[in-house]
Design a protein around this motif. Structure first.
Motif, PDB file in Angstrom:
ATOM      1  N   UNK A  91     -34.011 -22.777  31.341  1.00 20.32           N
ATOM      2  CA  UNK A  91     -32.762 -22.345  30.732  1.00 20.32           C
ATOM      3  C   UNK A  91     -31.983 -23.394  29.980  1.00 20.32           C
ATOM      4  N   UNK A  92     -32.575 -24.571  29.770  1.00 22.34           N
ATOM      5  CA  UNK A  92     -31.855 -25.621  29.047  1.00 22.34           C
ATOM      6  C   UNK A  92     -32.002 -25.499  27.524  1.00 22.34           C
ATOM      7  N   UNK A  93     -33.083 -24.882  27.082  1.00 21.22           N
ATOM      8  CA  UNK A  93     -33.304 -24.645  25.654  1.00 21.22           C
ATOM      9  C   UNK A  93     -33.523 -23.161  25.408  1.00 21.22           C
ATOM     10  N   UNK A  94     -33.166 -22.721  24.204  1.00 27.61           N
ATOM     11  CA  UNK A  94     -33.426 -21.335  23.792  1.00 27.61           C
ATOM     12  C   UNK A  94     -34.440 -21.359  22.655  1.00 27.61           C
ATOM     13  N   UNK A 127     -30.158 -25.635  21.798  1.00 30.22           N
ATOM     14  CA  UNK A 127     -29.618 -25.757  23.144  1.00 30.22           C
ATOM     15  C   UNK A 127     -29.190 -24.406  23.687  1.00 30.22           C
ATOM     16  N   UNK A 128     -29.213 -24.275  24.991  1.00 28.89           N
ATOM     17  CA  UNK A 128     -28.880 -22.991  25.616  1.00 28.89           C
ATOM     18  C   UNK A 128     -27.450 -22.548  25.312  1.00 28.89           C
ATOM     19  N   UNK A 129     -26.555 -23.503  25.041  1.00 27.36           N
ATOM     20  CA  UNK A 129     -25.155 -23.165  24.758  1.00 27.36           C
ATOM     21  C   UNK A 129     -24.894 -22.926  23.269  1.00 27.36           C
ATOM     22  N   UNK A 130     -25.938 -23.044  22.447  1.00 30.65           N
ATOM     23  CA  UNK A 130     -25.763 -22.844  21.005  1.00 30.65           C
ATOM     24  C   UNK A 130     -25.384 -21.387  20.702  1.00 30.65           C
ATOM     25  N   UNK A 131     -24.501 -21.176  19.728  1.00 27.64           N
ATOM     26  CA  UNK A 131     -24.150 -19.801  19.343  1.00 27.64           C
ATOM     27  C   UNK A 131     -25.277 -19.106  18.576  1.00 27.64           C
ATOM     28  N   UNK A 176     -35.835 -38.290  23.887  1.00 29.81           N
ATOM     29  CA  UNK A 176     -34.404 -38.391  23.558  1.00 29.81           C
ATOM     30  C   UNK A 176     -33.961 -37.341  22.543  1.00 29.81           C
ATOM     31  N   UNK A 177     -34.872 -36.934  21.667  1.00 30.18           N
ATOM     32  CA  UNK A 177     -34.527 -35.895  20.690  1.00 30.18           C
ATOM     33  C   UNK A 177     -34.243 -34.573  21.395  1.00 30.18           C
ATOM     34  N   UNK A 178     -35.111 -34.187  22.328  1.00 33.26           N
ATOM     35  CA  UNK A 178     -34.916 -32.951  23.075  1.00 33.26           C
ATOM     36  C   UNK A 178     -33.655 -33.024  23.931  1.00 33.26           C
ATOM     37  N   UNK A 179     -33.393 -34.191  24.512  1.00 34.90           N
ATOM     38  CA  UNK A 179     -32.211 -34.364  25.359  1.00 34.90           C
ATOM     39  C   UNK A 179     -30.932 -34.094  24.579  1.00 34.90           C
TER      40      UNK A 179
END
Length: 328
Positions: A220-223, A135-139, A193-196
């Protein structure tokens, strides 16, 4: 009037020769009517799209309709079982993904078909790149950071997949085992649903087909951390392979799709199918259409496809046994 023995024998031999001659003639004239390619997955997905791209070009080349029939169920096993039982005349073909060819024989105790005994290889149609995303917010910003986090055992790493035994499942398990850490598998009923849940941060990561994940990467939702191929993707050339990003030599988990016919299909028909597919896969419009799906046309001989199936069966079956992967 009764026939003498000589006349009766002559008529018998003549009748016996009709069958093979007719079969040879049919093989030589092939195709003379519509052909169907059976796909074990729903319309709109990557397997369906690739089958339709090839079917459209074969229709142009032959002047005979080549259609796609979707038979959904049991991870593609239902469709392949139906094709295996079809008349071996070249008019019913199967799109066989790597999972059905090289994974399911080990994964399922009572598989309703044998990918080697029940099918005749035609050609490998295409490979589809897979990409490791968070996810884009993942560290986690890199594959090395992911591995370091996993080895530290300071957090419970989780990964999503569209189902137990899917290539996404096996690829993530292969990465963890190759790098020496553990992750918890979270299976879903499908990739959407997995990607969500990955982009929301509910699950840590997923290895998904690039064609499916790229729109979410672009917005920008996934990195993206790396592609699971031997070489960098032409679609995202700036993205390293997982092998070069992690230092795990030879790491690869590529999806591929093959064109197969029922066993005992005449060699002449297989040869015609192989030649036509080879011509189709070289067409610029086919290359472009597959490229838009994140796929690369492959081609090759039936023998080369059989070798690919054998090699991947050995590789994935070993992982399934070692990891104790099961399906419900």
């Amino acid at each position: 009037m009764p026939l003498d023995r000589r006349t009766a024998l002559s008529l018998l031999l003549g009748a016996a020769s009709v069958g093979p001659t007719r079969l040879v003639a049919q093989s030589t004239d092939y195709p003379t009517r519509a052909i169907r390619i059976v796909v074990g997955f729903a319309a709109g997905g990557a397997p369906d799209a690739l089958a339709r791209i090839v079917a459209d070009k074969l229709t142009q080349l032959w002047g005979q309709p080549v259609t796609v029939e979707n038979r959904v169920g049991a991870q593609g096993n239902t469709a392949l079982a139906a094709v295996a039982k079809s008349e071996p005349d070249g008019y019913t073909l199967a799109l066989m993904p790597v999972g059905n060819a090289a994974v399911n024989p080990t994964l399922f105790a009572n598989l309703p078909y044998d990918p080697v005994k029940d099918f005749a290889p035609i050609t490998q149609l295409a490979t589809v790149e897979n990409v490791l995303v968070v996810g884009a917010q993942s560290p986690v910003k890199t594959v090395q950071e992911l591995i370091a986090l996993g080895r530290s055992k300071t957090t419970n790493l989780t990964y999503a997949s569209p189902g137990a035994g899917s290539l996404a499942h096996l690829a993530a398990e292969l990465l963890a085992r190759s790098a020496g850490f553990e992750m918890t598998h979270v299976p879903y009923r499908g990739v959407a649903p997995a990607l969500t849940d990955v982009l929301r941060g509910d699950v840590g990561l997923i290895i998904a087909q690039l064609s499916t994940a790229k729109p979410l990467i672009d917005n920008g939702q996934l990195r993206a951390l790396g592609v699971a191929s031997r070489e960098r993707s032409k679609v995202m050339p700036e993205l390293p392979t997982i092998a070069e990003a992690s230092g795990i030599a030879g790491f690869e988990a590529v999806s591929w799709y093959a064109l197969m016919a029922p066993a005992r299909t005449p060699d002449a028909v297989i040869a015609k199918l192989n030649a036509a597919a080879a011509e189709a896969l070289k067409a610029p419009e086919v290359v472009a259409a597959m490229g838009a799906q994140g796929a690369q046309p492959i081609g090759g001989t039936p023998a080369e496809l059989a070798a690919v199936i054998a090699a991947d069966t050995e590789r994935w079956s070993k992982l399934i046994r070692e990891a104790g992967i099961q399906v419900n």
